[in-house]
Motif scaffolding. Structure first.
Motif, PDB file in Angstrom:
ATOM      1  N   TYR A 153       0.809  -1.223   0.000  1.00 42.31           N
ATOM      2  CA  TYR A 153       0.000   0.000   0.000  1.00 42.31           C
ATOM      3  C   TYR A 153       0.839   1.268   0.000  1.00 42.31           C
ATOM      4  O   TYR A 153       0.477   2.256  -0.635  1.00 42.31           O
ATOM      5  N   LEU A 154       1.973   1.241   0.707  1.00 38.13           N
ATOM      6  CA  LEU A 154       2.756   2.468   0.883  1.00 38.13           C
ATOM      7  C   LEU A 154       3.938   2.584  -0.083  1.00 38.13           C
ATOM      8  O   LEU A 154       4.764   3.493   0.050  1.00 38.13           O
ATOM      9  N   LEU A 155       4.028   1.700  -1.054  1.00 37.28           N
ATOM     10  CA  LEU A 155       5.092   1.809  -2.066  1.00 37.28           C
ATOM     11  C   LEU A 155       4.920   3.072  -2.898  1.00 37.28           C
ATOM     12  O   LEU A 155       3.787   3.433  -3.199  1.00 37.28           O
ATOM     13  N   PRO A 156       6.022   3.777  -3.324  1.00 37.80           N
ATOM     14  CA  PRO A 156       7.386   3.498  -2.897  1.00 37.80           C
ATOM     15  C   PRO A 156       7.625   4.093  -1.510  1.00 37.80           C
ATOM     16  O   PRO A 156       6.995   5.065  -1.141  1.00 37.80           O
ATOM     17  N   PHE A 157       8.559   3.464  -0.745  1.00 37.14           N
ATOM     18  CA  PHE A 157       8.935   4.024   0.555  1.00 37.14           C
ATOM     19  C   PHE A 157      10.456   3.985   0.699  1.00 37.14           C
ATOM     20  O   PHE A 157      11.127   3.264  -0.044  1.00 37.14           O
ATOM     21  N   THR A 186      20.403   6.082   2.430  1.00 39.73           N
ATOM     22  CA  THR A 186      18.950   5.963   2.262  1.00 39.73           C
ATOM     23  C   THR A 186      18.618   5.640   0.809  1.00 39.73           C
ATOM     24  O   THR A 186      19.170   6.265  -0.096  1.00 39.73           O
ATOM     25  N   VAL A 187      17.771   4.637   0.609  1.00 33.85           N
ATOM     26  CA  VAL A 187      17.357   4.266  -0.746  1.00 33.85           C
ATOM     27  C   VAL A 187      15.842   4.110  -0.814  1.00 33.85           C
ATOM     28  O   VAL A 187      15.181   3.894   0.205  1.00 33.85           O
ATOM     29  N   ARG A 188      15.338   4.215  -2.027  1.00 35.99           N
ATOM     30  CA  ARG A 188      13.896   4.064  -2.238  1.00 35.99           C
ATOM     31  C   ARG A 188      13.559   2.638  -2.659  1.00 35.99           C
ATOM     32  O   ARG A 188      14.214   2.072  -3.534  1.00 35.99           O
ATOM     33  N   ILE A 189      12.552   2.072  -1.992  1.00 33.56           N
ATOM     34  CA  ILE A 189      12.072   0.724  -2.320  1.00 33.56           C
ATOM     35  C   ILE A 189      10.837   0.863  -3.208  1.00 33.56           C
ATOM     36  O   ILE A 189       9.876   1.551  -2.844  1.00 33.56           O
ATOM     37  N   THR A 190      10.881   0.208  -4.377  1.00 32.07           N
ATOM     38  CA  THR A 190       9.761   0.331  -5.321  1.00 32.07           C
ATOM     39  C   THR A 190       8.951  -0.957  -5.460  1.00 32.07           C
ATOM     40  O   THR A 190       7.902  -0.973  -6.102  1.00 32.07           O
ATOM     41  N   GLN A 191       9.466  -2.039  -4.851  1.00 27.22           N
ATOM     42  CA  GLN A 191       8.782  -3.334  -4.944  1.00 27.22           C
ATOM     43  C   GLN A 191       9.258  -4.199  -3.785  1.00 27.22           C
ATOM     44  O   GLN A 191      10.392  -4.031  -3.322  1.00 27.22           O
ATOM     45  N   THR A 192       8.395  -5.100  -3.287  1.00 24.55           N
ATOM     46  CA  THR A 192       8.849  -6.046  -2.258  1.00 24.55           C
ATOM     47  C   THR A 192       8.496  -7.458  -2.719  1.00 24.55           C
ATOM     48  O   THR A 192       7.625  -7.638  -3.581  1.00 24.55           O
ATOM     49  N   ASN A 193       9.175  -8.470  -2.136  1.00 23.36           N
ATOM     50  CA  ASN A 193       8.808  -9.858  -2.449  1.00 23.36           C
ATOM     51  C   ASN A 193       7.526 -10.207  -1.701  1.00 23.36           C
ATOM     52  O   ASN A 193       7.044  -9.419  -0.884  1.00 23.36           O
ATOM     53  N   ALA A 194       6.995 -11.398  -1.955  1.00 19.30           N
ATOM     54  CA  ALA A 194       5.699 -11.784  -1.375  1.00 19.30           C
ATOM     55  C   ALA A 194       5.731 -11.788   0.156  1.00 19.30           C
ATOM     56  O   ALA A 194       4.745 -11.434   0.796  1.00 19.30           O
ATOM     57  N   THR A 197      10.142  -9.413   2.852  1.00 19.72           N
ATOM     58  CA  THR A 197      11.422  -9.481   3.553  1.00 19.72           C
ATOM     59  C   THR A 197      12.554  -8.901   2.701  1.00 19.72           C
ATOM     60  O   THR A 197      13.658  -8.688   3.194  1.00 19.72           O
ATOM     61  N   TRP A 198      12.268  -8.671   1.421  1.00 20.03           N
ATOM     62  CA  TRP A 198      13.242  -8.091   0.492  1.00 20.03           C
ATOM     63  C   TRP A 198      12.601  -6.934  -0.257  1.00 20.03           C
ATOM     64  O   TRP A 198      11.404  -6.964  -0.564  1.00 20.03           O
ATOM     65  N   GLY A 199      13.419  -5.923  -0.557  1.00 20.39           N
ATOM     66  CA  GLY A 199      12.914  -4.775  -1.296  1.00 20.39           C
ATOM     67  C   GLY A 199      13.810  -4.450  -2.487  1.00 20.39           C
ATOM     68  O   GLY A 199      15.024  -4.626  -2.420  1.00 20.39           O
ATOM     69  N   ARG A 200      13.176  -3.988  -3.567  1.00 15.64           N
ATOM     70  CA  ARG A 200      13.925  -3.664  -4.782  1.00 15.64           C
ATOM     71  C   ARG A 200      14.303  -2.183  -4.791  1.00 15.64           C
ATOM     72  O   ARG A 200      13.448  -1.317  -4.635  1.00 15.64           O
ATOM     73  N   THR A 201      15.590  -1.912  -4.964  1.00 12.31           N
ATOM     74  CA  THR A 201      16.085  -0.546  -5.109  1.00 12.31           C
ATOM     75  C   THR A 201      16.484  -0.344  -6.570  1.00 12.31           C
ATOM     76  O   THR A 201      16.432  -1.285  -7.369  1.00 12.31           O
TER      77      THR A 201
END
Ligand SMILES: [Zn+2]
Ligand SMILES: [Zn+2]
Length: 218
Positions: A153-157, A186-194, A197-201
Motif C-alpha cells: 500500500y505504501l510503495l514506494p517508501f 537511504t534508498v527508495r524501495i519500489t517493490q517487495t517480495n511476497a 522481507t526483500w525490497g527492490r532498489t
C-alpha cells in the motif's frame, strides 16, 4: 491480552503512565490492554525514538460519540491509542514509517495510517490490539480496510541502512551480490517480495530485516 482498569498516575512501563490513556471527557476512566503497552514499547528500539505522545487512549462510550465515533470499538474497549512518535531530535516520525515498522514487528491487529486525516508527515497513527486484523487508511475511511500489507500500500517508501557493516545489493532475493549500500545510506524501495522481507532498489534487491535497515529517511 489483558485489558486492565487503572487509576491515574500508575507507571505502566518504561515510557508510559496510566494518566496518558485517561478518557478526555472528564469521567476519569482508564482502561488499557497490556499488549498495547508492549507494542508501543517495541517501537522505541525499532525506530530509535525519543518519545511517543498519546493523543487519544481510552474513550468511554459517551466521549467516543462526542468525537465522532459509534460509542463502541477498540478505544471504548481499551485496546487502542492514537499516537504520534518522535525521534530523539524532536522531529516527528511519519505515519507510514510507523505503519511499516509495526507490520515488520508482526503486529497483525489494528493499524490506522494517517489517523485524524492529517498528512503522513504529521505522524498521527491509530494502533490497537483488538484481536482481529485491520489495516486502515483513516485519511480515506475510519472503518474500511485499506490493505492486507502496508508493504504494498505504501510503495514506494524509503529505508535507511542501520547495519554498521552495510548491506549487500543482489540481483534478486538471496541471489548474486552485485554491490552494497553503506551504513546511513537511504534508498527508495519500489517493490517487495511476497513475504515483504526483500525490497527492490534502483541498484538491485536488499534484505529488509530488522537490524539491517530502518524505514524512513534516517
Ligand atoms: Zn469519558
Ligand atoms: Zn484511534
Amino acid at each position: 491480552m489483558a485489558v486492565k482498569t487503572y487509576t491515574a498516575g500508575v507507571t505502566l512501563s518504561q515510557h508510559f503512565n496510566s494518566s496518558e490513556f485517561k478518557c478526555k471527557c472528564g469521567c476519569g476512566q482508564i482502561k488499557v490492554d497490556t499488549v498495547l503497552i508492549d507494542t508501543l514499547e517495541k517501537l522505541f528500539p525499532a525506530l530509535d525514538l525519543g518519545k511517543i505522545n498519546v493523543i487519544s487512549g481510552y474513550r468511554c462510550a459517551k466521549h467516543d460519540k462526542a468525537v465522532g465515533g459509534r460509542g463502541a470499538g477498540s478505544h471504548v474497549e481499551g485496546f487502542a491509542a492514537d499516537v504520534r512518535c518522535y525521534y530523539k531530535d524532536g522531529s516527528r516520525v511519519p505515519s507510514s514509517v510507523v505503519a511499516l515498522t509495526l507490520e515488520r514487528l508482526g503486529h497483525t491487529y489494528g493499524i490506522g495510517y494517517r489517523c485524524g486525516r492529517v498528512t503522513d508527515e504529521q505522524g498521527n497513527i491509530h494502533i490497537d490490539t483488538k484481536p482481529r486484523k485491520w489495516y486502515g487508511d483513516e485519511s480515506k475511511s475510519m472503518t474500511a480496510t485499506a490493505c492486507s500489507s502496508f508493504f504494498n500500500y505504501l510503495l514506494p517508501f524509503d529505508v535507511t541502512v542501520t547495519d554498521r557493516t552495510g548491506v549487500n545489493v543482489r540481483t534478486a532475493p538471496n541471489s548474486t551480490v552485485v554491490g552494497s549500500l553503506k551504513y546511513g545510506e537511504t534508498v527508495r524501495i519500489t517493490q517487495t517480495n511476497a513475504a515483504h522481507t526483500w525490497g527492490r532498489t534502483e541498484k538491485g534487491w536488499i534484505c529488509l530485516k530488522d537490524g539491517l535497515v530502518r524505514f524512513g529517511r534516517r
